[in-house]
Motif scaffolding. Structure first.
Motif, PDB file in Angstrom:
ATOM      1  N   PRO A 135       2.935  18.198  -2.833  1.00 23.75           N
ATOM      2  CA  PRO A 135       2.830  16.951  -3.598  1.00 23.75           C
ATOM      3  C   PRO A 135       1.416  16.387  -3.509  1.00 23.75           C
ATOM      4  O   PRO A 135       0.735  16.571  -2.502  1.00 23.75           O
ATOM      5  CB  PRO A 135       3.830  16.035  -2.892  1.00 23.75           C
ATOM      6  N   TYR A 165      11.193  16.618   3.836  1.00 20.99           N
ATOM      7  CA  TYR A 165      10.153  17.659   3.761  1.00 20.99           C
ATOM      8  C   TYR A 165       8.794  17.063   3.411  1.00 20.99           C
ATOM      9  O   TYR A 165       7.763  17.670   3.659  1.00 20.99           O
ATOM     10  CB  TYR A 165      10.546  18.735   2.741  1.00 20.99           C
ATOM     11  N   HIS A 166       8.796  15.887   2.841  1.00 15.39           N
ATOM     12  CA  HIS A 166       7.528  15.230   2.517  1.00 15.39           C
ATOM     13  C   HIS A 166       7.122  14.233   3.597  1.00 15.39           C
ATOM     14  O   HIS A 166       6.760  13.097   3.326  1.00 15.39           O
ATOM     15  CB  HIS A 166       7.600  14.575   1.133  1.00 15.39           C
ATOM     16  N   GLY A 167       7.222  14.676   4.839  1.00  8.53           N
ATOM     17  CA  GLY A 167       6.691  13.938   5.983  1.00  8.53           C
ATOM     18  C   GLY A 167       5.666  14.814   6.681  1.00  8.53           C
ATOM     19  O   GLY A 167       5.400  15.944   6.261  1.00  8.53           O
ATOM     20  N   LYS A 168       5.100  14.284   7.756  1.00  4.11           N
ATOM     21  CA  LYS A 168       4.134  15.061   8.540  1.00  4.11           C
ATOM     22  C   LYS A 168       4.917  15.900   9.551  1.00  4.11           C
ATOM     23  O   LYS A 168       4.820  15.714  10.754  1.00  4.11           O
ATOM     24  CB  LYS A 168       3.129  14.115   9.194  1.00  4.11           C
ATOM     25  N   ALA A 195      -1.840   4.501   7.786  1.00  2.00           N
ATOM     26  CA  ALA A 195      -3.141   5.177   7.830  1.00  2.00           C
ATOM     27  C   ALA A 195      -3.051   6.548   7.166  1.00  2.00           C
ATOM     28  O   ALA A 195      -2.009   7.201   7.206  1.00  2.00           O
ATOM     29  CB  ALA A 195      -3.608   5.329   9.276  1.00  2.00           C
ATOM     30  N   ASP A 196      -4.163   6.992   6.571  1.00  2.00           N
ATOM     31  CA  ASP A 196      -4.173   8.333   5.980  1.00  2.00           C
ATOM     32  C   ASP A 196      -3.965   9.396   7.052  1.00  2.00           C
ATOM     33  O   ASP A 196      -3.186  10.314   6.874  1.00  2.00           O
ATOM     34  CB  ASP A 196      -5.506   8.578   5.255  1.00  2.00           C
ATOM     35  N   LYS A 197      -4.706   9.286   8.145  1.00  2.00           N
ATOM     36  CA  LYS A 197      -4.594  10.265   9.232  1.00  2.00           C
ATOM     37  C   LYS A 197      -4.301   9.531  10.531  1.00  2.00           C
ATOM     38  O   LYS A 197      -4.918   8.499  10.816  1.00  2.00           O
ATOM     39  CB  LYS A 197      -5.896  11.055   9.386  1.00  2.00           C
ATOM     40  N   VAL A 198      -3.384  10.070  11.306  1.00  2.00           N
ATOM     41  CA  VAL A 198      -2.977   9.439  12.561  1.00  2.00           C
ATOM     42  C   VAL A 198      -3.141  10.440  13.705  1.00  2.00           C
ATOM     43  O   VAL A 198      -2.612  11.554  13.649  1.00  2.00           O
ATOM     44  CB  VAL A 198      -1.512   8.959  12.488  1.00  2.00           C
ATOM     45  N   GLN A 240       2.231   3.835  10.154  1.00  2.00           N
ATOM     46  CA  GLN A 240       2.936   3.901   8.871  1.00  2.00           C
ATOM     47  C   GLN A 240       1.995   4.079   7.682  1.00  2.00           C
ATOM     48  O   GLN A 240       2.354   4.717   6.694  1.00  2.00           O
ATOM     49  CB  GLN A 240       3.743   2.614   8.652  1.00  2.00           C
ATOM     50  N   GLN A 275      -7.414  -0.570   4.179  1.00  2.00           N
ATOM     51  CA  GLN A 275      -6.875   0.788   4.143  1.00  2.00           C
ATOM     52  C   GLN A 275      -7.500   1.586   5.278  1.00  2.00           C
ATOM     53  O   GLN A 275      -8.707   1.798   5.311  1.00  2.00           O
ATOM     54  CB  GLN A 275      -7.128   1.423   2.781  1.00  2.00           C
ATOM     55  N   HIS A 305       0.840  -1.192   0.000  1.00  2.00           N
ATOM     56  CA  HIS A 305       0.000   0.000   0.000  1.00  2.00           C
ATOM     57  C   HIS A 305       0.879   1.248   0.000  1.00  2.00           C
ATOM     58  O   HIS A 305       1.874   1.317   0.719  1.00  2.00           O
ATOM     59  CB  HIS A 305      -0.898   0.006   1.233  1.00  2.00           C
ATOM     60  N   ALA A 306       0.506   2.221  -0.804  1.00  2.00           N
ATOM     61  CA  ALA A 306       1.278   3.463  -0.910  1.00  2.00           C
ATOM     62  C   ALA A 306       0.490   4.614  -0.292  1.00  2.00           C
ATOM     63  O   ALA A 306      -0.461   5.101  -0.891  1.00  2.00           O
ATOM     64  CB  ALA A 306       1.581   3.761  -2.376  1.00  2.00           C
ATOM     65  N   PRO A 307       0.868   5.038   0.907  1.00  2.00           N
ATOM     66  CA  PRO A 307       0.154   6.167   1.533  1.00  2.00           C
ATOM     67  C   PRO A 307       0.386   7.464   0.752  1.00  2.00           C
ATOM     68  O   PRO A 307       1.347   7.580  -0.006  1.00  2.00           O
ATOM     69  CB  PRO A 307       0.798   6.267   2.923  1.00  2.00           C
ATOM     70  N   TYR A 308      -0.496   8.419   0.952  1.00  2.00           N
ATOM     71  CA  TYR A 308      -0.319   9.738   0.338  1.00  2.00           C
ATOM     72  C   TYR A 308       0.992  10.370   0.789  1.00  2.00           C
ATOM     73  O   TYR A 308       1.431  10.178   1.921  1.00  2.00           O
ATOM     74  CB  TYR A 308      -1.473  10.675   0.738  1.00  2.00           C
ATOM     75  N   ILE A 309       1.599  11.131  -0.108  1.00  2.00           N
ATOM     76  CA  ILE A 309       2.785  11.905   0.249  1.00  2.00           C
ATOM     77  C   ILE A 309       2.339  13.142   1.026  1.00  2.00           C
ATOM     78  O   ILE A 309       1.460  13.877   0.571  1.00  2.00           O
ATOM     79  CB  ILE A 309       3.555  12.331  -1.017  1.00  2.00           C
ATOM     80  N   ALA A 310       2.926  13.345   2.187  1.00  2.05           N
ATOM     81  CA  ALA A 310       2.612  14.531   2.994  1.00  2.05           C
ATOM     82  C   ALA A 310       3.588  15.649   2.645  1.00  2.05           C
ATOM     83  O   ALA A 310       4.510  15.459   1.848  1.00  2.05           O
ATOM     84  CB  ALA A 310       2.707  14.186   4.476  1.00  2.05           C
ATOM     85  N   SER A 311       3.381  16.813   3.222  1.00  2.83           N
ATOM     86  CA  SER A 311       4.339  17.905   3.057  1.00  2.83           C
ATOM     87  C   SER A 311       4.436  18.691   4.351  1.00  2.83           C
ATOM     88  O   SER A 311       3.420  19.015   4.975  1.00  2.83           O
ATOM     89  CB  SER A 311       3.910  18.848   1.932  1.00  2.83           C
ATOM     90  N   GLY A 368       0.688  13.049  -4.991  1.00  5.24           N
ATOM     91  CA  GLY A 368       0.675  11.618  -5.295  1.00  5.24           C
ATOM     92  C   GLY A 368       0.800  10.732  -4.071  1.00  5.24           C
ATOM     93  O   GLY A 368       0.524  11.134  -2.947  1.00  5.24           O
ATOM     94  N   ARG A 369       1.203   9.525  -4.325  1.00  4.89           N
ATOM     95  CA  ARG A 369       1.415   8.552  -3.258  1.00  4.89           C
ATOM     96  C   ARG A 369       2.877   8.147  -3.212  1.00  4.89           C
ATOM     97  O   ARG A 369       3.596   8.279  -4.187  1.00  4.89           O
ATOM     98  CB  ARG A 369       0.529   7.318  -3.485  1.00  4.89           C
ATOM     99  N   LYS A 370       3.285   7.643  -2.051  1.00  2.00           N
ATOM    100  CA  LYS A 370       4.665   7.204  -1.873  1.00  2.00           C
ATOM    101  C   LYS A 370       4.984   6.017  -2.785  1.00  2.00           C
ATOM    102  O   LYS A 370       4.077   5.339  -3.282  1.00  2.00           O
ATOM    103  CB  LYS A 370       4.894   6.778  -0.418  1.00  2.00           C
ATOM    104  N   TYR A 426       4.954  10.449  11.362  1.00  2.00           N
ATOM    105  CA  TYR A 426       3.779   9.800  10.766  1.00  2.00           C
ATOM    106  C   TYR A 426       2.469  10.367  11.322  1.00  2.00           C
ATOM    107  O   TYR A 426       1.395   9.926  10.925  1.00  2.00           O
ATOM    108  CB  TYR A 426       3.799   8.293  11.064  1.00  2.00           C
ATOM    109  N   ALA A 433       5.695   2.373  -3.721  1.00  2.00           N
ATOM    110  CA  ALA A 433       5.186   1.125  -3.144  1.00  2.00           C
ATOM    111  C   ALA A 433       6.107  -0.030  -3.520  1.00  2.00           C
ATOM    112  O   ALA A 433       6.077  -0.498  -4.657  1.00  2.00           O
ATOM    113  CB  ALA A 433       3.772   0.855  -3.651  1.00  2.00           C
TER     114      ALA A 433
END
Lengths: 399, 399
Positions: free
Chosen positions: B36, B365-368, A209-212, A207, A170, A41-47, B38-40, A233, B42
């Motif tokens: 960003p 930078y692409h973390g929470k 979940a979309d939101k933690v 690692q 998911q 599973h590929a979680p969304y990239i955060a910023s 997209g997704r990380k 995370y 996988a």
């Protein structure tokens, strides 16, 4: 939606559905026969642009956090069970969901306990569609009686990690109750009034979940060390008055059995292991927390002490007995998935050789190996065993 | 293939290519302007069915491991630079690739050093197409002179983690040289003859590479504790006679400057921080390893000691000075990205308050969020600064 559909016979000869709660599932093909071909599973990239530069992610309360996390109908909400029957947070999550009129949630705990029995009302009114996770006590009874709207799904600890890692489940929002955390979301289980030892069951959730959301009653200044859960995370942190009931999280004492027949089983088991050559300098074992299994550990201890041997590691569920062995130098490491008593918690806090593990390291079958197959002796308690070594812990016969 | 193409002006007013080595790159849009969507990346799902049940992943040598990992033309091969100028493994990787006739590799080190200067011959003969990673010494000179077939790409530590996490750079084979490892692939940098402290620069590689090879000269029985690299991410383990040259990995001593003008700069810097109110009980700072920066740390130490204050944490590159402060109780934690001397290594091994970090926790930078923005005072040495506070460490003027 049908609870399940399309029954086929699996490799164990049992009729199982391939459609469960509207989703496809792969029937058991035999040990090691199913080789996955996809990607994790590929979680969304955060910023960092979307997170406070000072690292302070605290919000006023859990309701605000759930709303900011986008709580809505049909979502998957995860929790962990390191607080066992002393958890105070899961009930609050679904009280809030009910108050907000949210429906059809999938609750994805690593296990549920009698302290959450009040959630049956939300299973009845449709706030929660189903529980996917172990159900102990009244929630299990409710599901067993067929009253749950969706079909309950139970996974092993490793199977739960695997399902999240592989994207089969998911998680939209994970709520991680933590005995100690900093405002950035770094969290651990060794400090604070509700100390439970570790948070390994929540690792996959953090690692993937979309939101933690981390919830704690013990906010410490950054950095919260050890950071068993990485704040990198985590989206939000919530401070509550009380995150769990310590006296129900861990038992103050652990007792070996006094029953003569159980002690005899333990002694014979240890003797069998010894005569079979399974006990040696540097061996490893896993023992459960039941009274009989504890006694076996004590027989192992005596053998090691007499022969001046040292076990390389004990896989645990820890309690004071392995801790005594660690501190006496009879074992080099305790690799621990959950601490069962106060001594286990203290030791994990104090001893570098008392190491926290997770379902990822220990049981995830879709990893590049795991620890489960690497242990020399595993003692499993069972309430019923047949002559083909099938065993269970849900029935009981004394005959 | 053109090295680069399609020049545009970025937000810093510089002409930059949007096509580099045939791949699209996003020009700088301004701080925090690029969000960003997209997704990380996988990675493939693995299965324990394909790994030895006894956890023993050791192979005879690096060549066998690279062949089993599927080494072929055009692959991306990653290494880390925790051994700095004492690395012995990167050269071997490309000797083997050359011997096997493999061409057009992308070498993706976290940094390269003069000890790898011999690889210029493989840049010349096409075994290696290009280096993407910092280049120190002869390799940097080779690239600067435009001799590399592909275009060199330099990323910050955090940018390197981000590029891997986001799938911008997909690593085919990661070779992680480790001072200590077990046959399962758990590895750390604190034990063994080539102890370098930690392995944080290899974290992304272990998590996201298709194949991961751990190379060590110090195999310990499972479990290798601490497991800074998780064996559950590792495919193969190789034992070599010598993984690095200890005397070149870390300097035995760290010296503060004796230059009177540099000492004055240090004293004035510390005084400025103090008068600006940046130093307080519980403050945090990051100081580099240069002689001047070290001196500033010592002035901070004196202030803390005089006022009976305690810093909450020091971000490091550690050496004996922060370690002395930790052990004297003047700071609660060292959050350490790389250890610069033997005292740093010893302290990371012995002190629970000396914590290893990674580009994931610190700079991605692409973390929470990440740690970089949460430090009260950061001292950066620069060889040249202009009146708009632009700075660099590659030019030098004494005027």
């Amino acid at each position: 939606m049908k609870k399940y559909d399309n029954l086929v016979k699996n490799a164990a000869g049992r009729e199982v559905p391939t459609i469960v709660n509207g989703e496809e599932h792969i029937p058991f093909k035999g040990v090691g026969k199913h080789i996955p071909t996809g990607r994790k599973h590929a979680p969304y990239i955060a910023s960092c642009a979307n997170y406070p530069a000072d690292g302070n992610k605290t919000l006023a309360n859990l309701k605000e956090a759930l709303i900011k996390a986008g709580l809505k109908d049909g979502m998957t909400i995860s929790t962990h069970h390191h607080f066992r029957n002393g958890d105070l947070i899961a009930n609050q999550i679904f009280d809030i969901a009910h108050e907000l009129g949210v429906k059809g949630l999938r609750w994805y705990p690593s296990a549920s306990f009698p302290c959450q029995a009040g959630l049956t009302k939300y299973l009845e009114d449709g706030t929660i569609n189903r529980i996917e996770g172990s159900m102990n006590g009244p929630l299990g009874k409710f599901a067993s009686e067929g009253k749950m709207q969706g079909l309950g799904v139970l996974r092993s600890h490793g199977g739960r990690y695997q399902a999240v890692q592989d994207g089969e489940v998911q998680i939209d929002i994970s709520v991680i109750a933590a005995p100690s955390a900093d405002p950035f979301g770094n969290a651990n289980g060794v400090d604070g009034p509700a100390a439970c030892g570790l948070l390994g069951f929540a690792l996959a959730d953090s690692q993937y979940a979309d939101k933690v959301i981390v919830v704690t009653d013990n906010i410490v200044p950054f950095p919260c060390i050890p950071w068993q859960i990485h704040g990198n995370y985590v989206d939000y942190v919530v401070k509550v008055d009380k995150v769990g009931l310590p006296e129900k999280i861990i038992s103050g004492t652990t007792r070996i059995t006094k029953s003569p027949d159980r002690l005899l089983i333990a002694e014979l088991t240890a003797q069998f292991c010894d005569e079979a050559g399974l006990i040696f300098d540097g061996f490893s074992y896993q023992a459960g927390a039941g009274g009989t299994a504890l006694s076996i550990g004590n027989y192992f201890r005596d053998i090691l002490r007499d022969r001046k041997w040292k076990a390389r590691f004990i896989r645990a569920g820890s309690n004071k007995y392995p801790v005594e062995m660690l501190e006496e130098g009879l074992v080099e490491y305790i690799l621990d998935g959950q601490t069962f008593d106060l001594e286990g918690v203290r030791s994990m806090r104090e001893n570098p050789g008392h190491v926290n593990t997770s379902p990822f390291t220990s049981y995830n079958y879709h990893g590049k190996g795991n620890f489960a197959s690497m242990i020399d002796v595993v003692v499993l308690g069972a309430t019923e065993v047949d002559v083909n070594f099938n065993a269970n812990v849900v029935t009981h016969s004394d005959g």
